[in-house]
Design a protein around this motif. Structure first.
Motif, PDB file in Angstrom:
ATOM      1  N   THR A 158       0.857  -1.287  -0.056  1.00 19.69           N
ATOM      2  CA  THR A 158       0.084  -0.007   0.006  1.00 19.69           C
ATOM      3  C   THR A 158       0.924   1.339   0.108  1.00 19.69           C
ATOM      4  O   THR A 158       0.376   2.444  -0.129  1.00 19.69           O
ATOM      5  CB  THR A 158      -0.965   0.194   1.323  1.00 19.69           C
ATOM      6  N   LYS A 159       2.172   1.159   0.229  1.00 23.65           N
ATOM      7  CA  LYS A 159       3.079   2.204  -0.016  1.00 23.65           C
ATOM      8  C   LYS A 159       4.295   1.868  -0.831  1.00 23.65           C
ATOM      9  O   LYS A 159       4.819   0.943  -0.550  1.00 23.65           O
ATOM     10  CB  LYS A 159       3.588   2.671   1.518  1.00 23.65           C
ATOM     11  N   ARG A 160       4.634   2.514  -1.682  1.00 22.71           N
ATOM     12  CA  ARG A 160       5.686   2.657  -2.824  1.00 22.71           C
ATOM     13  C   ARG A 160       6.737   3.850  -2.586  1.00 22.71           C
ATOM     14  O   ARG A 160       6.268   5.079  -2.250  1.00 22.71           O
ATOM     15  CB  ARG A 160       5.188   2.682  -4.115  1.00 22.71           C
ATOM     16  N   ILE A 161       8.057   3.432  -2.221  1.00 20.53           N
ATOM     17  CA  ILE A 161       8.952   4.580  -2.348  1.00 20.53           C
ATOM     18  C   ILE A 161       9.895   4.404  -3.344  1.00 20.53           C
ATOM     19  O   ILE A 161      10.661   3.508  -3.847  1.00 20.53           O
ATOM     20  CB  ILE A 161       9.842   4.462  -1.002  1.00 20.53           C
ATOM     21  N   CYS A 162       9.895   5.712  -4.105  1.00 24.04           N
ATOM     22  CA  CYS A 162      10.221   5.826  -5.554  1.00 24.04           C
ATOM     23  C   CYS A 162      11.317   6.810  -5.301  1.00 24.04           C
ATOM     24  O   CYS A 162      12.017   6.966  -4.391  1.00 24.04           O
ATOM     25  CB  CYS A 162       9.515   6.146  -6.580  1.00 24.04           C
ATOM     26  N   GLY A 163      12.256   7.232  -6.642  1.00 27.84           N
ATOM     27  CA  GLY A 163      13.179   8.023  -6.975  1.00 27.84           C
ATOM     28  C   GLY A 163      14.669   7.492  -6.101  1.00 27.84           C
ATOM     29  O   GLY A 163      15.488   7.780  -5.665  1.00 27.84           O
ATOM     30  N   VAL A 164      14.588   6.028  -6.485  1.00 26.09           N
ATOM     31  CA  VAL A 164      15.573   4.907  -6.005  1.00 26.09           C
ATOM     32  C   VAL A 164      16.839   5.090  -7.122  1.00 26.09           C
ATOM     33  O   VAL A 164      16.808   5.683  -8.014  1.00 26.09           O
ATOM     34  CB  VAL A 164      14.931   3.692  -5.859  1.00 26.09           C
ATOM     35  N   ASP A 165      17.927   4.449  -6.604  1.00 25.38           N
ATOM     36  CA  ASP A 165      19.240   4.289  -7.476  1.00 25.38           C
ATOM     37  C   ASP A 165      19.881   5.678  -7.843  1.00 25.38           C
ATOM     38  O   ASP A 165      20.441   5.761  -8.589  1.00 25.38           O
ATOM     39  CB  ASP A 165      19.031   3.381  -8.571  1.00 25.38           C
ATOM     40  N   GLY A 166      19.653   6.754  -7.088  1.00 17.92           N
ATOM     41  CA  GLY A 166      19.808   8.201  -7.527  1.00 17.92           C
ATOM     42  C   GLY A 166      19.030   8.869  -8.447  1.00 17.92           C
ATOM     43  O   GLY A 166      19.421   9.719  -9.212  1.00 17.92           O
ATOM     44  N   LEU A 167      18.188   8.229  -9.064  1.00 21.02           N
ATOM     45  CA  LEU A 167      17.502   8.351 -10.095  1.00 21.02           C
ATOM     46  C   LEU A 167      15.790   9.005 -10.058  1.00 21.02           C
ATOM     47  O   LEU A 167      14.977   8.667 -10.782  1.00 21.02           O
ATOM     48  CB  LEU A 167      17.374   7.277 -11.317  1.00 21.02           C
ATOM     49  N   SER A 168      15.758   9.892  -9.189  1.00 18.91           N
ATOM     50  CA  SER A 168      14.445  10.559  -8.715  1.00 18.91           C
ATOM     51  C   SER A 168      13.895  11.261 -10.010  1.00 18.91           C
ATOM     52  O   SER A 168      15.026  11.907 -10.817  1.00 18.91           O
ATOM     53  CB  SER A 168      14.377  11.406  -7.602  1.00 18.91           C
ATOM     54  N   PRO A 169      12.565  11.433 -10.428  1.00 20.68           N
ATOM     55  CA  PRO A 169      12.398  12.257 -11.460  1.00 20.68           C
ATOM     56  C   PRO A 169      12.431  13.725 -11.399  1.00 20.68           C
ATOM     57  O   PRO A 169      12.331  14.258 -12.533  1.00 20.68           O
ATOM     58  CB  PRO A 169      10.894  11.757 -11.871  1.00 20.68           C
TER      59      PRO A 169
END
Length: 550
Positions: A92-103
């Motif tokens: 129910t929760k996703r953490i993005c912007g990973v691997d130094g590659l946030s949008p």
């Protein structure tokens, strides 16, 4: 709306309380009562569900997710792609912007190049990028997600703002300028991510990392979430680099998608765990992993860093240049020390599987290996110049839009990492789309983790703690532990049968045993049926306050 769930096995998520039989009453987006529900309260329910003894727990947290961009595209189910994969797995929760590659952040003249770089990992949005800052991206994203979504601030994104994709160490002035970008963008993010095998963070040094961690923690407490510079031959030095940057920069540390690649390196796990243990004595630490022996990433990661510098057109030009090809082939064949050589630690071209291609171009090789590409071109010797020429030609034909699965791992190492009490779970799943046969972790990581926990004798309350509560506490998000007043983002599953069903050739087979999922009290999965909420979708943006909870 009041929803009564009867006869559940309640797993609170506190990591201590054993599952116990009881009922749970939800009102709108809040858990209002659990355990023994008074008859007068039960009679007020608008809907009653018999859980039949299944486990009811806080919704899971995917601590490393690639669905911020292409994951917002609506699939046939009516769900955004990333949300469909998440909900079917109980997330129910996703953490993005990973691997130094946030949008974000991104300057306007870098948007097109950056979008091309992210496409094999995060997919592509419909239309053009319209944002420059994190705040503008989150405004664009709001209402497009059914699950909650939080963002790490990406080192590569920050570096591009200041230095474009230059292949060199930063000057002091450039590091200071990057620090200013970090301080400006940190408030709406959950930590600093880096990807030290990806452009342009791969060109940085430790002093740059330390300075950016320090800049972030000057604004608010936050951990460093790194893809290590090497997960193979140089893994020990690479872990020390990021741990030291975290400590010296005044931040916490998360060992991202924990793994050891290459058979010659499996015995280094004792030393790696010792480093993590030492770090935890001075700073807050956590780890995460997807429980598989293979990884997946953007296809250009097989090439030496210097060959990926500059624009995508310049990279493709090098791929077509005979002298550059020879240099690339030789470095891939013979150098496993100066960079993280994916082909080397996968034991050659046969260990690298094709997960994504340019639609209509490379489709015949989806699911096959780079060694198959070479053999089909009449080059059966995978170490020959002809074999590498065939692979380079394949990349050129696909305009570099290749995603790969890297078969590097070892079941015993996976199990060793999995038993760690500070190990959260993630998918690290690349967004599937036309021309993609993605890694099964995108859908299977969380159900597989529950199955592994069951088979390895790890208590269910411990697994739920690691999959739901531990990451929230580490990220300084509201504690999801079930109690009156808790957020009603929940998952109902059969703890005795839940399992993954996908494999590397058929990756998107639905898991078994995930029965119901609620996001802020709204039922979005009901015994196999995805229920599309009204738009704007109910997913919230996850941000952390300026001070870490005690």
């Amino acid at each position: 709306m009041r929803h009564l769930i009867r006869n559940a096995s309640i797993v609170t998520g506190d990591g201590v309380t054993a599952p116990y039989a009881g009922d749970v009453l939800i009102e709108d987006d809040i858990v209002v009562a659990l355990g023994q529900i008074a008859t007068t309260d039960a009679q007020t329910a608008d809907r009653t569900t018999d859980a039949k003894g299944r486990a009811l727990a806080p919704g899971f947290v995917d601590t490393h997710n690639h669905g911020a961009l292409g994951g917002t595209a609506i699939g046939e189910s009516g769900f955004p792609h990333a949300c469909e994969l998440a909900v079917l797995a109980g997330v129910t929760k996703r953490i993005c912007g990973v691997d130094g590659l946030s949008p974000a952040p991104v300057v306007p003249d870098q948007r097109q190049q950056y979008a091309v770089q992210l496409k094999p990992l995060d997919g592509a949005i419909d239309g053009d990028w319209s944002w420059s800052t994190v705040a503008e991206f989150l405004a664009w994203h709001r209402g497009r997600s059914i699950t909650d979504m939080g963002l790490y601030l990406g080192h590569s994104a920050v570096r591009r703002v200041v230095m474009s994709n230059l292949a060199r160490v930063a000057t002091d002035a450039e590091i200071e300028a990057m620090g200013q970008v970090v301080r400006r963008e940190a408030p709406l993010t959950l930590g600093l991510s880096t990807g030290l095998v990806y452009n342009p963070a791969v060109y940085c040094d430790q002093r740059e990392l330390t300075a950016l961690v320090r800049a972030f923690n000057g604004v608010k407490p936050g951990a460093l979430f790194p893809h290590l510079r090497s997960e193979s031959d140089n893994i020990i030095a690479s872990v020390k680099e990021v741990v030291e940057a975290s400590i010296d920069g005044g931040g916490a540390y998360c060992n991202e998608h924990s793994k050891i690649a290459g058979a010659q390196n499996y015995d280094r796990i004792d030393e790696l765990e010792s480093i993590l243990g030492d770090a935890s004595s001075s700073i807050q630490t956590m780890e995460n992993m997807y429980p598989y022996t293979a990884g997946s990433t953007t296809g250009d990661a097989i090439f030496p860093p210097e060959m990926r510098a500059g624009t995508r057109a310049e990279f493709l030009a090098r791929l077509a240049d005979p002298a550059a090809r020879k240099a690339m082939a030789d470095k891939i064949r013979y150098d496993s020390k100066s960079w993280d050589n994916f082909v080397h630690f996968c034991s050659g071209l046969a260990g690298v599987q094709i997960a994504g291609v340019k639609p209509g171009v490379g489709d015949a090789f989806l699911g096959k290996r780079l060694g198959d590409v070479a053999a089909a071109a009449g080059a059966p010797d995978p170490m020959s110049d002809a074999a590498f020429d065939a692979v380079f030609d394949f990349y050129v034909r696909n305009a570099g839009e290749v995603a790969i699965i890297t078969h590097y791992g070892h079941e015993a190492t996976v199990e060793r990492f999995f038993r760690r009490n500070t190990m959260a779970i993630c998918t690290d799943g690349l967004m599937p789309g036309p021309g993609q046969k993605p890694h099964p972790r995108a859908l299977g990581a969380f159900p597989k983790a529950l199955r592994m926990g069951r088979e390895m004798g790890i208590p269910l309350e411990t697994m739920v703690w690691r999959m739901a509560t531990l990451p929230c506490r580490f990220l300084n998000l509201p504690d999801p532990t079930l109690r009156p007043g808790a957020d009603a983002s929940l998952v109902l599953f059969d703890a005795d049968t839940v399992t993954d069903r996908g494999d590397y050739l058929n990756p998107l087979v639905r898991p078994l045993g995930i029965d119901m999922v609620f996001v802020h009290g709204e039922c979005v999965l009901d015994h196999g049926e995805l229920i599309v909420p009204k738009r704007p979708f109910p997913g919230r943006v996850l941000t952390s306050p300026a001070a870490r909870a005690a």
